[in-house]
Every structure is written in C-alpha cells, then in structure tokens.
Design a protein around this motif. Structure first.
Motif, PDB file in Angstrom:
ATOM      1  N   VAL A 118      38.963  81.754  62.486  1.00 34.95           N
ATOM      2  CA  VAL A 118      40.240  82.443  62.331  1.00 34.95           C
ATOM      3  C   VAL A 118      41.119  82.223  63.564  1.00 34.95           C
ATOM      4  O   VAL A 118      42.326  81.990  63.453  1.00 34.95           O
ATOM      5  N   ARG A 119      40.531  82.271  64.732  1.00 39.56           N
ATOM      6  CA  ARG A 119      41.297  82.120  65.967  1.00 39.56           C
ATOM      7  C   ARG A 119      41.622  80.669  66.277  1.00 39.56           C
ATOM      8  O   ARG A 119      42.431  80.378  67.143  1.00 39.56           O
ATOM      9  N   GLY A 120      41.018  79.732  65.599  1.00 38.83           N
ATOM     10  CA  GLY A 120      41.307  78.329  65.823  1.00 38.83           C
ATOM     11  C   GLY A 120      40.447  77.684  66.899  1.00 38.83           C
ATOM     12  O   GLY A 120      40.756  76.597  67.358  1.00 38.83           O
ATOM     13  N   VAL A 121      39.373  78.343  67.310  1.00 38.84           N
ATOM     14  CA  VAL A 121      38.474  77.765  68.308  1.00 38.84           C
ATOM     15  C   VAL A 121      37.583  76.763  67.586  1.00 38.84           C
ATOM     16  O   VAL A 121      37.001  77.073  66.542  1.00 38.84           O
ATOM     17  N   PRO A 122      37.476  75.545  68.107  1.00 40.17           N
ATOM     18  CA  PRO A 122      36.636  74.550  67.418  1.00 40.17           C
ATOM     19  C   PRO A 122      35.161  74.960  67.445  1.00 40.17           C
ATOM     20  O   PRO A 122      34.668  75.511  68.421  1.00 40.17           O
ATOM     21  N   LEU A 123      34.504  74.670  66.329  1.00 37.74           N
ATOM     22  CA  LEU A 123      33.088  74.981  66.204  1.00 37.74           C
ATOM     23  C   LEU A 123      32.250  73.834  66.741  1.00 37.74           C
ATOM     24  O   LEU A 123      32.654  72.677  66.680  1.00 37.74           O
TER      25      LEU A 123
END
Length: 152
Positions: A121-126
C-alpha cells in the motif's frame, strides 16, 4: 439370627472394603486392582483391608499402612509431592509448550502478511522472498482433477 443392624454393618464394611480394593494395585499382577485379581496376594490384601476396617481404622489409615508395607506403587493414585510433581504436571507443561508454539507461529504468519500488505500500500518494494510469499497466499489452489474426465 442376624439383626438388621448387623446386616447394615456388614454391608457398610463390605462397601468400604470394595472401594479401597478398587484403588489398590495387585502387587503380583500389576495391571489389576486387588478387587479384580484372584492372585494369592490380592486375596490376602482384601482380607487385611476387611480386618483393618473391622478394627476401626479409617480409609486414610488403611491406605497409609498399605503404602508403608508395599511401597507407593501399590496405590493407583500416588500422592502429589515434590518427587511426583513432574509426573502429575507433565501433561500440562507439554500442552502449554505446544499451545505456545502454535500461537507464536500463527502470530508470526499474520504479522508477516500484514507488514507485506502495508508495504504494498505504501509503495515500498518487496523482497523476492516477500513476493513469493504473497503469491503463495494470494494464488488460489488449482481445481481438483476429475478422474472421470478424459484429457485433464
């Protein structure tokens, strides 16, 4: 001829003796109570119990005498003390450890999915491992194969 009081007294003695005998292990058989066993020692112990009851001893005193004479293993329910605490408490301890491990694994599983969802949701890459885990969780299982349907 026996009076009604004599009959009641004999019945009380017999009931007490049977109750005690059901809680005492046969020293010869090991797996049977002395009430169920026909071994010579069981017959002698049943007679001893009846004699002790007729002498006016309480159930507690009779159990104590049997334990002193034959050891603690003669009783089906050993007393709770420091030596037997491990035996009495081991099922509770093992169950508590198993429940704790299960709860910890469930907590970790929920927490990891929750963190990965927030990162999406926050756009942090997994990380590659997180992507693989998310795909495993979100991909539905394949439909079951039908054994009667040819070609599939």
């Amino acid at each position: 001829m026996a009076t009604e009081d004599d009959v009641k007294q004999r019945q009380i003695i017999e009931n007490r003796a049977r109750n005690i005998s059901h809680n005492v292990r046969c020293t010869e058989c090991g797996s049977q109570s002395i009430e169920d066993s026909q071994a010579d020692v069981a017959i002698l112990l049943r007679k001893l119990i009846r004699d002790e009851i007729k002498a006016g001893k309480s159930d507690k005193e009779i159990y104590k005498k049997l334990e002193d004479d034959y050891g603690e293993t003669v009783l089906y329910a050993p007393k709770f003390d420091l030596q037997t605490a491990g035996i009495w408490l081991s099922p509770v301890i093992v169950g508590g450890i198993a429940a704790g491990i299960w709860a910890y694994q469930k907590h970790r599983q929920r927490t990891n999915v929750h963190i990965m969802a927030w990162n999406l949701v926050r756009g942090v890459p997994l990380t590659p491992r997180e992507k693989e885990t998310m795909l495993d969780i979100l991909t539905p299982p394949p439909p079951p194969r039908k054994w009667w349907w040819p070609g599939k």
